[in-house]
Scaffold this active site. Structure first.
Site, PDB file in Angstrom:
ATOM      1  N   LEU A  26       0.817  -1.219   0.000  1.00  0.00           N
ATOM      2  CA  LEU A  26       0.000   0.000   0.000  1.00  0.00           C
ATOM      3  C   LEU A  26       0.844   1.260   0.000  1.00  0.00           C
ATOM      4  O   LEU A  26       0.463   2.270  -0.564  1.00  0.00           O
ATOM      5  CB  LEU A  26      -0.917   0.017   1.231  1.00  0.00           C
ATOM      6  CG  LEU A  26      -2.014  -1.036   1.256  1.00  0.00           C
ATOM      7  CD1 LEU A  26      -2.678  -1.073   2.633  1.00  0.00           C
ATOM      8  CD2 LEU A  26      -3.046  -0.751   0.184  1.00  0.00           C
ATOM      9  N   THR A  44       4.884   3.178   1.530  1.00  0.00           N
ATOM     10  CA  THR A  44       6.053   3.157   2.397  1.00  0.00           C
ATOM     11  C   THR A  44       6.112   4.460   3.173  1.00  0.00           C
ATOM     12  O   THR A  44       5.957   5.532   2.593  1.00  0.00           O
ATOM     13  CB  THR A  44       7.341   2.996   1.560  1.00  0.00           C
ATOM     14  OG1 THR A  44       7.215   1.782   0.809  1.00  0.00           O
ATOM     15  CG2 THR A  44       8.579   2.920   2.443  1.00  0.00           C
ATOM     16  N   LEU A 103       8.839   4.934   8.689  1.00  0.00           N
ATOM     17  CA  LEU A 103       9.277   3.863   9.587  1.00  0.00           C
ATOM     18  C   LEU A 103       9.239   2.483   8.944  1.00  0.00           C
ATOM     19  O   LEU A 103       9.972   1.593   9.344  1.00  0.00           O
ATOM     20  CB  LEU A 103       8.388   3.842  10.837  1.00  0.00           C
ATOM     21  CG  LEU A 103       8.369   5.127  11.675  1.00  0.00           C
ATOM     22  CD1 LEU A 103       7.401   4.996  12.830  1.00  0.00           C
ATOM     23  CD2 LEU A 103       9.772   5.454  12.189  1.00  0.00           C
ATOM     24  N   GLY A 104       8.373   2.295   7.969  1.00  0.00           N
ATOM     25  CA  GLY A 104       8.277   0.956   7.402  1.00  0.00           C
ATOM     26  C   GLY A 104       7.316   0.909   6.239  1.00  0.00           C
ATOM     27  O   GLY A 104       6.933   1.945   5.687  1.00  0.00           O
ATOM     28  N   VAL A 156       3.679  -0.662   4.401  1.00  0.00           N
ATOM     29  CA  VAL A 156       2.323  -1.050   4.778  1.00  0.00           C
ATOM     30  C   VAL A 156       1.748  -1.925   3.660  1.00  0.00           C
ATOM     31  O   VAL A 156       1.880  -1.613   2.471  1.00  0.00           O
ATOM     32  CB  VAL A 156       1.438   0.196   5.003  1.00  0.00           C
ATOM     33  CG1 VAL A 156       0.029  -0.210   5.418  1.00  0.00           C
ATOM     34  CG2 VAL A 156       2.048   1.111   6.068  1.00  0.00           C
ATOM     35  N   ASP A 167       0.656  15.564  14.599  1.00  0.00           N
ATOM     36  CA  ASP A 167       0.926  15.379  13.168  1.00  0.00           C
ATOM     37  C   ASP A 167      -0.346  15.441  12.342  1.00  0.00           C
ATOM     38  O   ASP A 167      -0.496  14.695  11.369  1.00  0.00           O
ATOM     39  CB  ASP A 167       1.687  14.069  12.937  1.00  0.00           C
ATOM     40  CG  ASP A 167       2.528  14.136  11.659  1.00  0.00           C
ATOM     41  OD1 ASP A 167       2.704  15.245  11.105  1.00  0.00           O
ATOM     42  OD2 ASP A 167       3.003  13.077  11.210  1.00  0.00           O
TER      43      ASP A 167
END
Ligand SMILES: Nc1ncnc2c1ncn2[C@@H]1O[C@H](COP(=O)(O)OP(=O)(O)OP(=O)(O)O)[C@@H](O)[C@H]1O
Length: 474
Positions: A106, A108, A111-112, A114, A225
């Site tokens: 889906l 990036t 942190l990582g 998805v 945020d």
């Protein structure tokens, strides 16, 4: 067998979790080099001098169970039913990576990565799996991962993600949460003429975000945020606030306050009188919250964040003002030619300037919206609307007149260009059955007082539950 080897067999996408985060340089310079639905113009969050180290040493070797509480009011939710079915068959009663099949990458993040995923033996529920390669992260970023996991595990609200499982496998942290097929509000704005939404749609999305922020603040979480990129759209068109890695937690003391209000009363012969009454109001706002870390997204940073003198709950209400401004005007109020110029504008601006919108929009909320924005974009956080009584005060602003707050999750979302429209023939992505709800609308102003303002059919937020299918899985 290693958990990871279960993934590649289903598809030819690289699901071996080879981290892309190692190629990410810094949070401030990040660009999205992924198949993310998010536009490349999405603004990245910045993290400067994040001091609050909250990293706990987790046992990364073993698979953690989905031992989060199954909340009674969610017991027939298809996601939980699917997980229950999988864990019942599992030898140790825990959810493992092998129970999941990844369907699509889906996007990036900082942190990582998805992924869209489902449970292997049950197609009734989609999930999003956030996979973080801890080996590729600095200690500071690891503390963000920990913060996100901590916050997610405590959430229980329709406009916030549910954490279905937290898995620690080798050097990967995997968080299983709700999947939002509607993309994010930033992408949606880019599909609108002039990147602006109609005022009614702005009111709807702002109201839902306000309710989500109210819940976060009531639990002592300052979000830090808020931006359209972090407002995802669920399958039913309602919002889900995402990304909790920049949050910080503070103490909050809930109080019940009395307020006098005037209520119109209808006399025997049709006369209208006003009656005074005292109502109790619940206020839970972390007014003592304090942090010195400069985190957030440039265009959304409050002046006290830019000044670096310390900040608290007020930063979210400032960002809420910027958020409403951006939905109305297609751009943020202090945007400059560079990030530095934007920060200078935030620090120096005395009053927010509005652009003209179409004449015909006058009188349907634009004036009220501007007034609300002006009250939120107040430089001194102590004088900012929301600072002392949070969402309780903001909800009463005339821009939100007519909204029945307790019913908000039953409202039908607005028809907006670029949002998949549900019709009777629409086949629900989650359930595979025709949607029960006919059309979508959100028109609180025009139909004021009419029953058409709200869906009074007792459909609750999880109305897309397909009981038959869930039973089959279970
Ligand atoms: N629950 C979800 N449903 C659908 N798509 C999602 C979901 N969560 C994330 N995404 C997609 O994956 C992308 C990466 O999300 P992620 O939360 O990791 O990073 P981010 O939003 O860029 O935030 P950050 O980098 O600050 O953590 C997003 O841009 C979004 O397109």
């Amino acid at each position: 067998m290693d958990e990871e080897t279960f993934f590649p067999s289903d598809t030819d996408i690289d699901f071996s979790f080879t981290s892309t985060t190692s190629s990410v340089t810094t949070a401030t310079d990040r660009t999205f080099a992924s198949s993310s639905a998010r536009t490349s113009l999405a603004r990245s969050s910045l993290t400067l001098s994040f001091n609050e180290s909250r990293l706990s040493t987790s046992t990364a070797g073993a698979t953690a169970a989905a031992n989060l509480h199954h909340r009674p009011h969610r017991k027939s939710d298809p996601h939980w039913s699917a997980i229950n079915a999988a864990t019942t068959l599992s030898s140790d009663g825990a959810l493992h990576l092998r129970h999941l099949k990844l369907l699509r990458h889906l996007g990036t993040g900082n942190l990582g990565r998805v992924f869209l995923c489902r449970l292997r033996d049950c197609d009734a529920a989609n999930f999003a799996l956030k996979v973080v390669d801890r080996d590729a992260l600095t200690n500071k970023k690891l503390s963000h991962v920990q913060m996100e996991a901590d916050i997610l595990s405590a959430l229980d609200h329709p406009f916030l993600p549910t954490l279905y499982a937290h898995l620690e496998v080798s050097h990967y942290t995997c968080l299983l949460i709700d999947y939002c097929p509607g993309g994010d509000l930033h992408s949606l704005l880019r599909k609108q003429p002039g990147n602006r939404l109609p005022v009614d749609a702005v009111r709807f999305y702002a109201a839902e975000v306000l309710v989500a922020l109210e819940y976060l603040h009531a639990t002592g979480v300052v979000y830090r945020d808020l931006k359209p990129e972090n407002v995802l759209l669920r399958e039913d068109g309602h919002i889900m606030l995402s990304d909790f890695d920049l949050c910080f937690k503070a103490d909050v003391v809930p109080i019940l306050e009395s307020r006098a209000r005037t209520r119109p009363v209808h006399g025997c012969f049709g006369s209208r009188e006003a009656a005074e009454e005292v109502v109790a109001e619940f206020v839970a706002e972390p007014t003592d919250a304090f942090s010195r870390s400069c985190v957030g997204t440039h265009e959304y940073l409050a002046p006290e964040l830019v000044a670096g003198t310390g900040h608290g709950n007020g930063v979210d209400w400032w960002a809420f003002g910027v958020f409403i401004f951006e939905m109305l005007h297609g751009t943020t109020p202090f945007k400059g030619g560079s990030k530095e110029a934007t920060l200078r504008n935030i620090a120096s601006t005395r009053q927010v300037k509005f652009q003209a919108r179409d004449e015909e929009e006058k009188g349907v909320g634009i004036t009220e919206a501007r007034d609300l924005i002006e009250r939120l974009l107040v430089k001194d956080p102590r004088k900012r609307l929301g600072f002392s009584r949070g969402a309780t005060d903001i909800k009463r602003h005339p821009f939100f007149n007519g909204i029945k707050w307790p019913l908000i999750r039953t409202y039908t979302p607005p028809e907006v260009r670029g949002v998949a429209r549900k019709t009777k023939a629409h086949v629900s992505h989650v359930t595979g059955v025709p949607s029960e709800r006919g059309h979508w609308w959100w028109n609180s102003k025009k139909n004021k007082g009419s029953k058409h303002n709200f869906t009074f059919n007792n459909n609750n937020y999880y109305s897309y539950i397909n009981y038959k299918k869930v039973k089959k899985c279970a």
